[in-house]
Structure formats: C-alpha cells, structure tokens
Design an enzyme around this catalytic site. Structure first.
Site, PDB file in Angstrom:
ATOM      1  N   GLU A   1      26.786 -71.840 -32.709  1.00 21.50           N
ATOM      2  CA  GLU A   1      25.649 -72.573 -33.268  1.00 21.50           C
ATOM      3  C   GLU A   1      26.019 -74.040 -33.511  1.00 21.50           C
ATOM      4  O   GLU A   1      25.791 -74.579 -34.596  1.00 21.50           O
ATOM      5  CB  GLU A   1      25.163 -71.914 -34.559  1.00 21.50           C
TER       6      GLU A   1
ATOM      7  N   GLU B   1      21.562 -63.686 -30.647  1.00 21.32           N
ATOM      8  CA  GLU B   1      21.308 -63.128 -31.979  1.00 21.32           C
ATOM      9  C   GLU B   1      19.815 -62.887 -32.154  1.00 21.32           C
ATOM     10  O   GLU B   1      19.066 -63.814 -32.474  1.00 21.32           O
ATOM     11  CB  GLU B   1      21.814 -64.065 -33.090  1.00 21.32           C
TER      12      GLU B   1
END
Ligand code: NAG
Ligand code: NAG
Ligand code: NAG
Ligand code: NAG
Length: 835
Positions: free
Chosen positions: A180, A249
C-alpha cells in the site's frame, strides 16, 4: 553422431519442459501457471495469528470453501527479534506453514513487504530498526534500504532453499514487495518514487521465478503488477494493458479496536463485490481476511487494536466456519469456477438491460458462453430480459449464468445455512490466589534523570509499561491543607493510557483511542504535608502500524506535568528529577511463567484481592473435555494481560466499552467499516481465545494481571459451540444442483431448492425453534410468521430433522401438504436447536 543428436534433442526437450514448468507469468487476462490462465480465489491466513496445530484445519476449510491460494504477510518483527538473530519456530514457522499449503494442494502468495501494516505491532517492523542510526522508514534512505533488502533476501533464500517456489515444485506462485505504498508516495514525493523503483528492482533481481505485485500503488514499475485493495474493486484497472486485474485485499469485514464497536460485513454484499470484480474482468481475488485469528501476546498494533482479529472472516477467530458467510462464498466460488474456461478466454461484452442493470457476457472460440447479470439498484428488484429469457434480479445483486441460460447463483440469495454460536460456560470456577504489584519498586534497572523521556526510547517495547516516578514536597503552610480543597494534577501524555498513583493510591486513569491516542490527565489529587510520591504508570497499547513515518510517533508522558492550586499557584514538575522503571515488578519476576509464579507469596481464600488495581491473579485448571474451541470470559475485569502456561493470550480490556451506532444494516448499498456494527455499549472484546494446544490435560496455570481492579471470580472458561442453525430459502432459488441436473439432462426444468441444516459433528437437532413455509419475515434468530404460513411447517421439521445430525427439506408445496398461498412468492425459513 546420430546418438548425440538424440541425446541433444532429449536435452532440448527437457530444457523446454523445465522452462514450461518454471513459468508463472501473466498477461492482460490472468496469472498463467504452467501455460494456463487461471481465475484464482485466494484468502489471507496470517500464520502467527493462530497456532501450528490449527494450521492444517484452517487450510483444509479454506480449500473446502473453494480457495486456490493462501496469502500471508511475513512478519519481520517476529522473525528477527534482535538484529541478525532469526526466529522461525512455533507460530513463526513460516516454512512449515507454506509446506502445509503445498500438502493441501493449494498455492501460496507470499507478501514479504517487509512492511505489513496488518494492524500488527509497528506494522511488522522490529522496534530496533527505529534505532539504526540515520534511518528513515519506507523512503529513499540508505540504512532502511539496506535493512529491507537484507531481510527480503533472507526470506527469499529461505524459500528457495526449501524448494518452495513454483518452479521448484513448491506452492508459491506470487510475491509482494512493499505494501500500500501509493498513499505514501503521494505524501512523500520524489524520494518515495525513487524508493519504489528501487524496491521493485531489488525484488525482481532476486529471481524467484514468480511475479511480484505492489498493491495499492498505481505507478508500480514494470514488471511488478499494481493491484487493488478495498471493499470494492470492480472500478480498478492495472497501469498497463498487459497486466491482469487483481484484487489483493477484498475486505471480508474490518478490524476491532478497543473502544470501538465490532464491524461485520453482510455475506450478500461481499459476494456482490466479488462477483462484480470477476464480471468486469478480474481474475484474482484474495479475501482479507479468510481467517483473521488472534493478536496473541503484544502483537496487536494500532495503538488500541483489540486482541481479537476476527475480521468477520469466513473462518471465525476460533477457526470455525462462519456460516452463512463461509458457505455463501463457497457457492459463489463454485459458480465462478464453472465459468472459468470462458472467463479466461477474453474480455466481456457489456449489454445494458435497464437503468441500473447490465449483462457481462463472456464467450470462447468453441462456443462456450457465461454471463453475469448485475442489478446495482440499492432498493428495487429488476425484471430483465436477457437472450429471450426473463430473469428476476434482487436489489444489489449479481446472477451468474455459466451457460448464459441458467442461473446457478445470485449473490443476494443465500442458500447456505446460517449458524448461531454460543459461549457455554464451564461449570467449575477458578480457585484464585492474588498478589499486589507495587507502585514504588526500585531495583538495579531503575534510573533517574532530569525531565520527561519518550516511552519507546526507554522501553524499546520490552514491556507495555513504563513507570515515571517523582517526589513532590508540600509545605505545611499550603492553604489547601487547611481549607480542605485539594490541588489539581495535570499530565499531558503522547499516549496511550495512563494511571496516576499518588502515595500508592490510584487517583485516576485516562486513555486515548485509535483516532486520538494523545491524552491529558486532569484531576484533583490528595496530597499531604511533607513528601508525596507521584507514580505515573504509562502504558503503550500496541505500536502504530500505519501513517507517514509512524516510526517517529511518540508515546509516554512528555509533559507538561504540573500541580495547580498551591500557594505559589502552579508548580511545573516537568523539569525536576524523575525516576524510570521499565515494566512491572511482576513482569520482572516473570509471574506469568511456571517458574516465576512461585517467586512471590500469593494470598488465597478470603484474602484474595478484588477491585484492587495492579493485582496479579493465578489459578490452575484442567482442560475441558471435547474439542470445541475455548475462550476466557473476562467481562468482570478491567484492563490487563492474561497468560496460560506462560503463553500470552493477549491484552484484555472489557472495561473499554464500544462506541458506535449499532442499528440494523441492510446488505444493499455501498458498505464501509462504519455501516454494520455490533456490541455497542458493551465490551469491545469480552472473550479471549485460549488455543487448545496450549493446554495440558491437568494443572494448567492461568495468570491474569489486572491494572484497574476487577472481580476475578467473574472470569470463566467457555466453549464455543453451535446453538442453532437456520435456513432461509426462496422458491425457485438458483442452485448448483438444479443447474447440474438440467445440464446433464436429468431434469427438464429447475429442481425445487432445499433447506439444508447441519449441526456440528456429534450434535443433533433437538427441537425446532421456528419453521414457516409461506411469507415469513426477519432473519435467523428473529424469524416471524408472515400473513401466509403452511400450518404443518413445524411438523415437517419435527419429523425429518429432530434427532438427526443433518437433514434437508425441499421448498415445495408437496412437502407441506399443498400451497398455502398460490401465486405469491414464498420462502421457507427455519431455525433448529442443536444439542
Ligand atoms: C469454452 O468454454 C466451454 C464451456 O465452459 C468449455 O467446455 C470449453 O473447454 C472452452 N473452450 C476452450 C477452448 O477453452
Ligand atoms: C530518544 O533518546 C535519544 C538518546 O538516547 C535522544 O537523543 C532523543 O531525543 C530521544 N527522543 C525522544 C523523542 O525523546
Ligand atoms: C443510527 O443509524 C441509523 C441508521 O443510519 C439512524 O437512523 C439513527 O438515527 C442513528 N442513531 C444515532 C443515535 O445516531
Ligand atoms: C444423532 O443422529 C444420528 C443420525 O444422524 C443418530 O445415529 C444418533 O443416534 C443421534 N444421537 C442422538 C443422541 O440422538
């Protein structure tokens, strides 16, 4: 010469074979394994959040649920607790975990990071890393890059050495570098861009034979694949045409923080988001989490992340199937797999079926056809016409048609049973002994200095606890002594919790929250003439795991610290001499361990302390019979830590009640982590998982450290068991069985769907709590009869199900002696008790 040619030819052949075998690659459409494009269903299971004894069962249930891949982060601070000293045992036995995945016939996705975030302590970074001279985390910084590369290499070489990459015959097909990083790059600019390129090159240079992904990072450099994380990712497209659309995710729920309500995500919406991702060309989806598990010990990050990391995942914290979520996703996965040969063959054509309705149609060269019919309307059913057939689409749903004709699955129609769990209290209580810790405990490790110190700088996270101790002299002439008005004590802390003791008495407690860890104590205190001892117990509740340069965030009492209401007005204590002590006396004596617990005198019987701050408790107990998962009900306690046989169950904090709005939520409409909540006004976490494998048959040592004061006799051991199971099935609900019967020619029209009910192994249906064929309302646990109801609904289930471990009843008028309301769309709702 000829023989040489043959040998050479065979050599070439084997080389070719090797290369084919070697390749995990990708193209625009999908990850390609051994020459085949694949639609891959993956789920996150973090190995240290369960025990090695639980792993085989978790992996088995993941496979049964339709997963192809298990994904995990690698937890640097667990593997390198001291620089250069590696640990890969017990819950950190990564090699064993990956080998179990292979044994089960699944693939693995290894997210090395080594930044993990993951609501894990310090985002997975070892605390010592912060104290490497000149370091700055996750940016173009030489000491950081050197440390990151060293650890990444260590992991990659370990995996290679064990033969765990796909080209070695192992299960690892994918890997991840960084995590991320997009938001960070946005924040930090050029140095971050340079770092990101370096990270990608470094990873690719390790030649693992499998693709690397960089999630949530739009400019992930080639050949790494940028992937999506979120509640929905259908909008996502990778940064190059030749990269596949991947979702690393898919959030199955959300984490719990102490003081927060417990989030859940309806299975219908999760299935909807996944179906939408696949229909729009996605070919890899990973549930974060598939099993969330437990933040044992002090591994929770945050600060304020709870010990439970249940995440409302398809497998619950205890490793049990969360039904209907687990079963509904299993049905979804089977429907997707039926479409796989067509899905991987190209891009869909999109046909509008209405204002909010679309068909996504996939075709292959040999005439295969698969369609997804989507209704994005949040509130209304839609009747659509697709290829000359009518379809009824519930709100906010996708229907899957593996042959472009028959619906096998709709995301809003749950065919799987729902299970209601209960925590059953074990009959025998604990015979407690107690020991009071001390607010004034000086030893060789106590040290003094002028001024206030940052907490992590002192503790290096060896303990949650740091004592700040000082003396305050109160003159006998102080007017407040005469008037009886006490002065006010003020202490500012960078977090996370603070207990103020004056002359050994707890004067008050303050604590922050995940959103705002900073705290101020401001309260009236009892001081006497002469010397007064001020002892501040500052507590870290998990180190931050996210945010720009979170490694620089402070904790502890940084001041100012002052007294007001004195003759002189205000007295600043910040710059006087303070004594420091890392950890509690009981921690230094290892009272939690089998050997350390006998190093002090404990009191028992009527002397056992209750509602007393800073108290240790111990008791022994035998393991309960059976194999149901176990937990401790800590609801009668305040805040502290708990251990079984020296193993830390984690931090507990039932005194921190959940804030939030827990009104009922509809599955339809966009989900976010605040939409569907439970536990409002109650403890954010009441039950604490005790893994069975940590217990001996007899004489297990349970140790509790309580900070605030609690009632130990309220603590109990509970078993997690099935209480009841429900089914809620519509007439003509799509089902795989019906589809297969039609496709194979065994049936000419759709079969009646069935309500399947199954108690856990060894338990049978004992009674029928609710049954109605007609128009019942409500959900599992709160079903109610509607205006239409077949009178013999109960009789049918009493006859077919009671006394059985499992049973099935068709949603059909024949079963219920006729149709109670012809021409009305009916359903069958049932709840049976298991015992
Ligand atoms: C096309 O799809 C059909 C139906 O799923 C399948 O049986 C067939 O093998 C596929 N053909 C190719 C070339 O993939
Ligand atoms: C941490 O300790 C070092 C020296 O040990 C000091 O230079 C630094 O200022 C301290 N940081 C904080 C935030 O107190
Ligand atoms: C809770 O949420 C519901 C639905 O969003 C809303 O109607 C209600 O007013 C909220 N209650 C409070 C106390 O905020
Ligand atoms: C439970 O059901 C099974 C059949 O499913 C039966 O053999 C068994 O005797 C039942 N046990 C009890 C205690 O009723």
């Amino acid at each position: 010469m000829q023989r040489f040619c043959v040998v050479f030819f065979l050599f070439l052949l084997s080389l070719c074979f090797c290369l084919c075998k070697a390749s995990v690659s990708y193209d625009h459409k999908a990850i390609i394994i051994n020459g085949q494009r694949r639609i891959l269903i993956s789920g996150s299971i973090h190995y240290p959040r369960s025990t090695p004894e639980m792993w085989p069962d978790l992996i088995k249930k993941a496979k049964e649920g339709g997963l192809d891949v298990i994904q995990t982060y690698v937890f640097w601070n667990g593997h390198e607790p001291e620089p250069g000293k590696y640990y890969f045992e017990d819950r950190y036995d990564l090699v064993k975990f990956i080998k179990l995945i292979k044994e089960a016939g699944l693939y693995a996705h290894l997210r090395i990071g080594p930044y993990a975030c993951a609501e894990w302590n310090f985002g997975g970074f070892p605390v010592w890393l912060k104290y490497v001279p000149g370091i700055s985390f996750r940016t173009d910084n030489a000491p950081f890059k050197a440390a990151m590369e060293k650890f990444t290499r260590h992991i990659v070489y370990k995996m290679k050495f064990e033969g765990l990459y796909e080209n070695q015959g192992g299960p690892i097909i994918l890997s991840q570098i960084e995590n991320e990083y997009g938001p960070m790059e946005y924040e930090l600019g050029d140095p971050a861009r340079a770092y990101s390129k370096w990270a990608a090159n470094m990873a690719v240079g390790l030649k693992t034979g499998v693709p690397w992904i960089m999630c949530k990072q739009d400019d992930a450099p080639d050949p790494t694949i940028n992937t999506c994380n979120g509640f929905y990712c259908d909008y996502f497209t990778p940064n190059k045409y030749y990269k596949p659309k991947m979702w690393t995710e898919a959030w199955s729920g959300w984490f719990t923080e102490f003081g927060g309500a417990v989030p859940y995500r309806p299975a219908e919406d999760l299935a909807f988001s996944v179906a939408k991702f696949i229909q729009t060309g996605g070919s890899f989806i990973n549930y974060y989490m598939y099993h969330g598990g437990t933040n044992f010990g002090r591994t929770a990050g945050g600060p304020f992340i709870a010990t439970s990391y249940d995440y409302d995942a398809p497998l619950d914290e205890f490793g049990l199937k969360r039904e209907a979520k687990w079963g509904h996703l299993k049905d979804l996965h089977r429907a997707i797999k039926l479409c796989e040969p067509v899905l991987v063959s190209g891009d869909p054509s999109v046909i509008s079926l209405g204002h909010y309705q679309k068909a996504y149609v996939y075709k292959n060269k040999t005439g295969g056809c698969a369609a997804f019919l989507a209704n994005d309307d949040k509130s209304a059913f839609a009747k659509v016409n697709f290829q000359d057939k009518h379809y009824n689409l519930p709100p906010w749903s996708v229907s899957i048609l593996p042959d472009c004709k028959n619906t096998v699955f709709n995301t809003a129609r749950v065919g799987a049973q729902t299970t209601v769990m209960q925590m059953t209290r074990e009959p025998t209580g604990f015979a407690w002994q107690s020991y009071n810790d001390e607010t004034e405990y000086y030893d060789d490790n106590t040290f003094g200095t002028v001024g206030l110190l940052e907490q992590l700088n002192v503790t290096r996270d060896a303990s949650d606890y740091l004592w700040y101790m000082t003396d305050v002299k109160i003159d006998a002439n102080e007017r407040f002594l005469v008037r009886g008005e006490q002065p006010t004590f003020t202490a500012l802390s960078a977090g996370h919790a603070l207990h103020v003791f004056i002359n050994g008495q707890l004067s008050g407690t303050v604590y922050g929250s995940l959103e705002n860890p900073k705290i101020t104590f401001n309260g009236v205190v009892n001081l006497r003439a002469g010397l007064n001892k001020i002892s501040l117990l500052s507590i870290a509740v998990g180190l931050p795991n996210i945010g720009p340069h979170f490694e620089t965030w402070n904790a502890g009492v940084l001041g100012p610290v002052m007294l007001s209401g004195l003759n002189e007005g205000r007295r600043d204590l910040s710059w006087q001499k303070w004594s420091y002590k890392v950890g509690l006396k009981g921690e230094i004596l290892s009272l939690h361990s089998l050997s350390g617990s006998s190093s002090v005198e404990w009191v028992q019987g009527s002397y056992v302390a209750q509602k007393q701050p800073l108290t240790w408790y111990k008791a022994t107990f035998d393991a309960p019979s059976g194999d149901e998962p176990l937990a401790l009900d800590m609801n009668s306690m305040g805040k502290g830590q708990v251990w079984v046989n020296g193993q830390s169950i984690g931090r507990y904090w039932p005194a921190y009640k959940a804030k939030g709005n827990c009104s009922t939520c509809s599955y339809a409409g966009y989900y976010d982590e605040k939409k569907c909540l439970s536990n409002c006004g109650e403890a954010s976490q009441r039950w604490y998982h005790v893994p069975r494998s940590w217990l001996n048959p007899r004489g297990n040592l349970l140790v509790v450290f309580e900070e605030l004061g609690g009632i130990p006799y309220g603590i109990s051991l509970v078993k997690r068991e099935v209480y009841s199971v429900c089914a809620d099935i519509y007439e003509w609900q799509p089902s795989l069985l019906s589809y297969q019967a039609q496709v194979s020619g065994k049936a000419t029209k759709p079969l009646r769907p069935k309500a399947h009910l199954s108690c856990s192994p060894g338990r049978n249906v004992s009674s029928v709590k609710f049954a109605s064929y007609g128009t019942p309302e409500g959900g599992c646990g709160s079903f109610q009869q509607g205006h239409c109801h077949a009178k013999n609904s109960y009789d049918v289930f009493n006859k077919i199900c009671v006394g059985q471990e499992s049973c099935a009843v068709a949603v059909s008028p024949e079963v219920f002696k006729g149709d109670p309301c012809p021409s009305v769309l009916k359903k069958l709702s049932v709840e049976v008790i298991c015992s």
